[in-house]
Design a protein around this motif. Structure first.
Motif, PDB file in Angstrom:
ATOM      1  N   ALA A  94       0.833  -1.205   0.000  1.00 48.61           N
ATOM      2  CA  ALA A  94       0.000   0.000   0.000  1.00 48.61           C
ATOM      3  C   ALA A  94       0.867   1.254   0.000  1.00 48.61           C
ATOM      4  CB  ALA A  94      -0.922  -0.018   1.219  1.00 48.61           C
ATOM      5  N   ALA A  95       1.925   1.252   0.821  1.00 45.82           N
ATOM      6  CA  ALA A  95       2.820   2.412   0.888  1.00 45.82           C
ATOM      7  C   ALA A  95       3.505   2.639  -0.452  1.00 45.82           C
ATOM      8  CB  ALA A  95       3.852   2.199   1.990  1.00 45.82           C
ATOM      9  N   THR A  96       3.954   1.557  -1.061  1.00 48.41           N
ATOM     10  CA  THR A  96       4.608   1.657  -2.361  1.00 48.41           C
ATOM     11  C   THR A  96       3.645   2.199  -3.410  1.00 48.41           C
ATOM     12  OG1 THR A  96       6.076  -0.190  -1.846  1.00 48.41           O
ATOM     13  CG2 THR A  96       5.756   0.329  -4.180  1.00 48.41           C
ATOM     14  N   ALA A  97       2.462   1.621  -3.462  1.00 51.47           N
ATOM     15  CA  ALA A  97       1.478   2.049  -4.465  1.00 51.47           C
ATOM     16  C   ALA A  97       1.171   3.534  -4.327  1.00 51.47           C
ATOM     17  CB  ALA A  97       0.199   1.218  -4.323  1.00 51.47           C
ATOM     18  N   LEU A  98       0.992   3.975  -3.105  1.00 49.88           N
ATOM     19  CA  LEU A  98       0.666   5.388  -2.885  1.00 49.88           C
ATOM     20  C   LEU A  98       1.800   6.290  -3.351  1.00 49.88           C
ATOM     21  CD1 LEU A  98      -1.252   7.497  -1.714  1.00 49.88           C
ATOM     22  CD2 LEU A  98      -0.181   7.140   0.515  1.00 49.88           C
ATOM     23  N   GLU A  99       3.036   5.919  -3.031  1.00 42.06           N
ATOM     24  CA  GLU A  99       4.166   6.755  -3.429  1.00 42.06           C
ATOM     25  C   GLU A  99       4.352   6.746  -4.946  1.00 42.06           C
ATOM     26  OE1 GLU A  99       5.622   8.897  -1.681  1.00 42.06           O
ATOM     27  OE2 GLU A  99       7.529   9.359  -2.661  1.00 42.06           O
ATOM     28  N   LEU A 100       4.097   5.606  -5.589  1.00 44.38           N
ATOM     29  CA  LEU A 100       4.205   5.556  -7.054  1.00 44.38           C
ATOM     30  C   LEU A 100       3.204   6.510  -7.694  1.00 44.38           C
ATOM     31  CD1 LEU A 100       4.619   1.693  -7.750  1.00 44.38           C
ATOM     32  CD2 LEU A 100       6.416   3.437  -7.621  1.00 44.38           C
ATOM     33  N   ILE A 101       1.984   6.542  -7.151  1.00 41.67           N
ATOM     34  CA  ILE A 101       0.978   7.473  -7.676  1.00 41.67           C
ATOM     35  C   ILE A 101       1.438   8.917  -7.476  1.00 41.67           C
ATOM     36  CG2 ILE A 101      -1.345   8.410  -7.259  1.00 41.67           C
ATOM     37  CD1 ILE A 101      -1.521   5.851  -8.823  1.00 41.67           C
ATOM     38  N   HIS A 102       1.980   9.204  -6.290  1.00 38.14           N
ATOM     39  CA  HIS A 102       2.467  10.559  -6.024  1.00 38.14           C
ATOM     40  C   HIS A 102       3.574  10.938  -7.008  1.00 38.14           C
ATOM     41  CE1 HIS A 102       3.786  14.146  -4.024  1.00 38.14           C
ATOM     42  NE2 HIS A 102       4.953  13.607  -3.700  1.00 38.14           N
ATOM     43  N   CYS A 103       4.536  10.041  -7.203  1.00 36.44           N
ATOM     44  CA  CYS A 103       5.632  10.327  -8.140  1.00 36.44           C
ATOM     45  C   CYS A 103       5.107  10.498  -9.569  1.00 36.44           C
ATOM     46  CB  CYS A 103       6.689   9.230  -8.084  1.00 36.44           C
ATOM     47  SG  CYS A 103       7.577   9.168  -6.511  1.00 36.44           S
TER      48      CYS A 103
END
Lengths: 289, 289
Positions: free
Chosen positions: B66-75
């Protein structure tokens, strides 16, 4: 309701939900629908639903969601491919492209929103078929993103040397593989046996597209012709000549039909592949299968 | 392993998988990592993991995904926001933006690929926590796309009249709401009680960002300053003055801490919010909570 109606009903319901009424930015809201209509042949979701039907279609809501998600990804890819930094296309399906009709920022956002909506749509399958959500998300993501999806396919066009097999498989083949595999997954079947049919339909579609790009006119295509020559992209007609390309198309489609896994709707699926082939290349009659 | 290391390890493993080795287009493959590094504060995934830990973190793999997915969306959103048709930014995190370092087509594709990779990452939670995939996909999609996610937030900037509340909630608030809600969902808890904390952190971040944009320099921000004034965008400092904006920031953060739902890690979560606030506005000391 025939397949085409069924798909359009599902897509329009999903888009309406994504538009969000008055609480959402109006132009982006409109552009979502603009980008997905008129639908044209909706070839990919038609293949998906045909495969699901051939496999029993025991959860029609899952099939509808999968078909919608796949078409939204396809439409998103068209919107982004048409951008000035890619094909710089003014026309698509006979009307101005999204960045021409709205703006370039709104075209980027329309593509992004449609990609997100595709995955959101698959998650909505959960109440009826919770175990099918993750396989569908995985199958669609794999054929959309990096390293093997349509994003990778476009990415190859920025490379000094192209791996032609990887390029075609990802650029055009990927969403056809998604179509057959997601159709099977939506009906609760394994994805793997359906890879070859999708890959072969994709390869056929690539050759057909090459033929249309080389032989067509802007008026007949509803978009600019001769783009491959203009952008120096690989094209089967340049490689094999018109007759050679038509022969290759026939060979690929025969193989596609032969590859259909054993299932209750095998015969009607073969019919569907023949129909799509005729639609792809009107007047060329490549398929004598 | 502290939270920051834990997040970076998860993100880098996911990116390596998405890069795909030699079978993928090299530049796009590189650009995926370029767009996500160096990571900066990784504020959103830090909040997500903090909430998950406060809720028990019973499935660490779900939290990492979940943390990874969220950061990928932010990037992804940063890459697309920097494009010439939006902010036309040359610098991001102190280095050339993706379209400057690679090209505009590759920047569009990098954003698209990261969005897809985010959802693919969530689907990988299935073997360990099958029932958490769909809620996580839904929560992330809702805060990313239309009608209420960051795409909608950007879309508002193309409207002649902006709904300011909807604009801020979607443009900046959305991914903080995703952070708190996905943190709870990853740990098997309900999302709804965590909405307010996310929305308040998002509102605080917006005011802090307004302050930094108004008071900062390109050197201190690692990106161009005074963009709001340049693009005539709403900004709390223009509306309230510097002192008023600092006071509002303090009020919002006090409310954020008060809104934390009762859970085992309540106290450490409050500490995390205070730390993020200090990091957001070094030297301004808005928070006396």
């Amino acid at each position: 309701m025939d397949i085409h109606q069924r798909i359009d009903t599902a897509i329009m319901a999903t888009l309406a939900r994504g538009q969000g009424g008055l609480a959402a930015p109006r132009q982006l809201s409109e552009a979502l629908v603009y980008a997905c209509t008129p639908g044209g042949a909706r070839i990919r979701p038609t293949i998906l639903v045909s495969v699901a039907l051939a496999c029993g279609d025991d959860q029609p809501a899952a099939t509808d969601a999968a078909a919608t998600a796949l078409e939204l990804i396809h439409c998103a890819s068209l919107v982004h491919d048409d951008l000035p930094c890619f094909d710089d296309a003014d026309l698509r399906r006979g009307k101005p492209t999204v960045h021409k009709a709205y703006s370039e920022p709104l075209a980027v956002l329309t593509g992004d929103s449609l990609i997100v909506m595709a995955f959101e749509t698959l998650a909505r399958v959960a109440p009826k078929a919770p175990d099918r959500v993750a396989p569908l998300v995985t199958a669609l993501a794999r054929r959309t993103g990096m390293p093997h999806g349509i994003c990778a396919g476009q990415g190859w066009e920025s490379e000094p040397e192209i791996d032609l097999d990887a390029y075609h498989l990802s650029k055009t083949g990927a969403l056809f593989i998604a179509a057959t595999q997601m159709g099977a997954l939506a009906a609760g079947q394994e994805a793997e046996p359906w890879y070859e049919l999708g890959a072969r339909i994709g390869a056929a579609f690539q050759v057909a597209d090459d033929l249309r790009d080389a032989l067509g006119s802007e008026a007949s295509l509803g978009k600019p012709a001769h783009q491959d020559e203009l952008h120096n992209r690989p094209n089967a007609v340049r490689e094999l000549g018109v007759d050679g390309a038509v022969r290759r198309l026939g060979d690929i489609l025969s193989g596609a039909i032969a590859s259909i896994p054993s299932c209750p709707g095998e015969a009607s699926l073969a019919h569907m592949v023949r129909m799509q082939a005729e639609r792809l290349t009107p007047g060329l009659n490549p398929v004598r299968v």
